[in-house]
Design a protein around this motif. Structure first.
Motif, PDB file in Angstrom:
ATOM      1  N   UNK A   1       0.841  -1.181   0.000  1.00  0.00           N
ATOM      2  CA  UNK A   1       0.000   0.000   0.000  1.00  0.00           C
ATOM      3  C   UNK A   1       0.885   1.243   0.000  1.00  0.00           C
ATOM      4  N   UNK A   2       0.432   2.215  -0.724  1.00  0.00           N
ATOM      5  CA  UNK A   2       1.130   3.487  -0.783  1.00  0.00           C
ATOM      6  C   UNK A   2       0.412   4.433   0.145  1.00  0.00           C
ATOM      7  N   UNK A   3       1.150   5.079   0.979  1.00  0.00           N
ATOM      8  CA  UNK A   3       0.530   6.022   1.893  1.00  0.00           C
ATOM      9  C   UNK A   3       1.297   7.320   1.909  1.00  0.00           C
ATOM     10  N   UNK A   4       0.850   8.171   2.749  1.00  0.00           N
ATOM     11  CA  UNK A   4       1.499   9.459   2.918  1.00  0.00           C
ATOM     12  C   UNK A   4       2.909   9.231   3.457  1.00  0.00           C
ATOM     13  N   UNK A   5       3.922   9.806   2.818  1.00  0.00           N
ATOM     14  CA  UNK A   5       5.284   9.630   3.326  1.00  0.00           C
ATOM     15  C   UNK A   5       5.449  10.369   4.642  1.00  0.00           C
ATOM     16  N   UNK A   6       6.535  10.103   5.348  1.00  0.00           N
ATOM     17  CA  UNK A   6       6.753  10.839   6.596  1.00  0.00           C
ATOM     18  C   UNK A   6       7.034  12.311   6.287  1.00  0.00           C
ATOM     19  N   UNK A   7       6.046  13.134   6.516  1.00  0.00           N
ATOM     20  CA  UNK A   7       6.180  14.566   6.273  1.00  0.00           C
ATOM     21  C   UNK A   7       5.720  15.304   7.513  1.00  0.00           C
ATOM     22  N   UNK A   8       6.105  16.553   7.601  1.00  0.00           N
ATOM     23  CA  UNK A   8       5.727  17.350   8.764  1.00  0.00           C
ATOM     24  C   UNK A   8       5.428  18.775   8.372  1.00  0.00           C
ATOM     25  N   UNK A   9       5.260  19.590   9.377  1.00  0.00           N
ATOM     26  CA  UNK A   9       4.877  20.983   9.163  1.00  0.00           C
ATOM     27  C   UNK A   9       5.944  21.773   8.410  1.00  0.00           C
ATOM     28  N   UNK A  10       7.187  21.307   8.413  1.00  0.00           N
ATOM     29  CA  UNK A  10       8.239  22.013   7.678  1.00  0.00           C
ATOM     30  C   UNK A  10       7.972  21.994   6.171  1.00  0.00           C
ATOM     31  N   UNK A  11       7.215  21.022   5.702  1.00  0.00           N
ATOM     32  CA  UNK A  11       6.883  20.923   4.280  1.00  0.00           C
ATOM     33  C   UNK A  11       5.615  21.693   3.912  1.00  0.00           C
ATOM     34  N   UNK A  12       5.025  22.399   4.858  1.00  0.00           N
ATOM     35  CA  UNK A  12       3.780  23.109   4.606  1.00  0.00           C
ATOM     36  C   UNK A  12       3.851  24.036   3.386  1.00  0.00           C
ATOM     37  N   UNK A  13       4.901  24.846   3.219  1.00  0.00           N
ATOM     38  CA  UNK A  13       4.933  25.712   2.031  1.00  0.00           C
ATOM     39  C   UNK A  13       4.892  24.938   0.713  1.00  0.00           C
ATOM     40  N   UNK A  14       5.602  23.823   0.641  1.00  0.00           N
ATOM     41  CA  UNK A  14       5.569  22.996  -0.573  1.00  0.00           C
ATOM     42  C   UNK A  14       4.184  22.420  -0.800  1.00  0.00           C
ATOM     43  N   UNK A  15       3.573  21.909   0.245  1.00  0.00           N
ATOM     44  CA  UNK A  15       2.241  21.315   0.128  1.00  0.00           C
ATOM     45  C   UNK A  15       1.216  22.344  -0.322  1.00  0.00           C
ATOM     46  N   UNK A  16       1.303  23.535   0.232  1.00  0.00           N
ATOM     47  CA  UNK A  16       0.376  24.606  -0.153  1.00  0.00           C
ATOM     48  C   UNK A  16       0.548  24.928  -1.636  1.00  0.00           C
ATOM     49  N   UNK A  17       1.773  25.005  -2.092  1.00  0.00           N
ATOM     50  CA  UNK A  17       2.024  25.271  -3.514  1.00  0.00           C
ATOM     51  C   UNK A  17       1.490  24.141  -4.378  1.00  0.00           C
ATOM     52  N   UNK A  18       1.673  22.903  -3.948  1.00  0.00           N
ATOM     53  CA  UNK A  18       1.238  21.745  -4.743  1.00  0.00           C
ATOM     54  C   UNK A  18      -0.276  21.680  -4.901  1.00  0.00           C
ATOM     55  N   UNK A  19      -1.030  22.206  -3.941  1.00  0.00           N
ATOM     56  CA  UNK A  19      -2.496  22.158  -4.069  1.00  0.00           C
ATOM     57  C   UNK A  19      -3.065  23.396  -4.741  1.00  0.00           C
ATOM     58  N   UNK A  20      -2.202  24.315  -5.151  1.00  0.00           N
ATOM     59  CA  UNK A  20      -2.680  25.473  -5.893  1.00  0.00           C
ATOM     60  C   UNK A  20      -2.570  26.804  -5.193  1.00  0.00           C
ATOM     61  N   UNK A  21      -1.869  26.860  -4.094  1.00  0.00           N
ATOM     62  CA  UNK A  21      -1.664  28.129  -3.408  1.00  0.00           C
ATOM     63  C   UNK A  21      -2.431  28.247  -2.100  1.00  0.00           C
ATOM     64  N   UNK A  22      -2.249  29.410  -1.475  1.00  0.00           N
ATOM     65  CA  UNK A  22      -2.847  29.626  -0.145  1.00  0.00           C
ATOM     66  C   UNK A  22      -4.361  29.583  -0.157  1.00  0.00           C
ATOM     67  N   UNK A  23      -4.964  30.222  -1.155  1.00  0.00           N
ATOM     68  CA  UNK A  23      -6.442  30.236  -1.195  1.00  0.00           C
ATOM     69  C   UNK A  23      -7.002  28.824  -1.312  1.00  0.00           C
ATOM     70  N   UNK A  24      -6.416  28.034  -2.210  1.00  0.00           N
ATOM     71  CA  UNK A  24      -6.885  26.662  -2.408  1.00  0.00           C
ATOM     72  C   UNK A  24      -6.675  25.833  -1.146  1.00  0.00           C
ATOM     73  N   UNK A  25      -5.534  26.002  -0.492  1.00  0.00           N
ATOM     74  CA  UNK A  25      -5.253  25.251   0.732  1.00  0.00           C
ATOM     75  C   UNK A  25      -6.236  25.624   1.838  1.00  0.00           C
ATOM     76  N   UNK A  26      -6.493  26.921   2.006  1.00  0.00           N
ATOM     77  CA  UNK A  26      -7.443  27.367   3.032  1.00  0.00           C
ATOM     78  C   UNK A  26      -8.840  26.836   2.757  1.00  0.00           C
ATOM     79  N   UNK A  27      -9.252  26.879   1.503  1.00  0.00           N
ATOM     80  CA  UNK A  27     -10.576  26.371   1.136  1.00  0.00           C
ATOM     81  C   UNK A  27     -10.662  24.862   1.410  1.00  0.00           C
ATOM     82  N   UNK A  28      -9.627  24.132   1.030  1.00  0.00           N
ATOM     83  CA  UNK A  28      -9.599  22.685   1.231  1.00  0.00           C
ATOM     84  C   UNK A  28      -9.663  22.323   2.711  1.00  0.00           C
TER      85      UNK A  28
END
Length: 77
Positions: A1-28
Motif C-alpha cells: 500500500x502506498x501512503x502518505x510519506x513521513x512529512x511534517x509541518x516544515x513541508x507546509x509551504x511545498x504542500x500549499x504550492x502543490x495544491x494550488x496556493x494559499x487560497x486553495x489550501x485554506x478552502x480545502x
C-alpha cells in the motif's frame, strides 16, 4: 500500500504550492488565511491537515490512484 510519506509541518509551504496556493489550501482545509500563516510561522500545522494537503497534491493523488489500481487487481474476476 502506498501512503502518505513521513512529512511534517516544515513541508507546509511545498504542500500549499502543490495544491494550488494559499487560497486553495485554506478552502480545502476550511481554515482562514491567518490560521495558515500561523501554522507556517510556527511550523505547527496539525498532522491531519498536512496529510490532507499531501493527498490533495498531484503526488498524493497519483499514489492514491496507484493504490486503488493495486486493490482492484486483487478483486477476483
Amino acid at each position: 500500500a502506498y501512503g502518505c510519506p513521513p512529512i511534517g509541518a516544515a513541508q507546509l509551504p511545498d504542500l500549499v504550492a502543490w495544491v494550488g496556493g494559499r487560497r486553495a489550501a485554506c478552502r480545502l482545509l476550511g481554515i482562514s488565511p491567518r490560521t495558515l500563516r500561523r501554522w507556517a510561522i510556527a511550523e505547527a500545522a496539525p498532522l491531519m491537515a498536512i496529510r490532507l494537503l499531501w493527498y490533495a497534491s498531484p503526488h498524493g493523488r497519483a499514489a492514491a490512484a496507484l493504490d486503488l489500481d493495486n486493490e482492484l487487481r486483487l478483486v477476483p474476476a
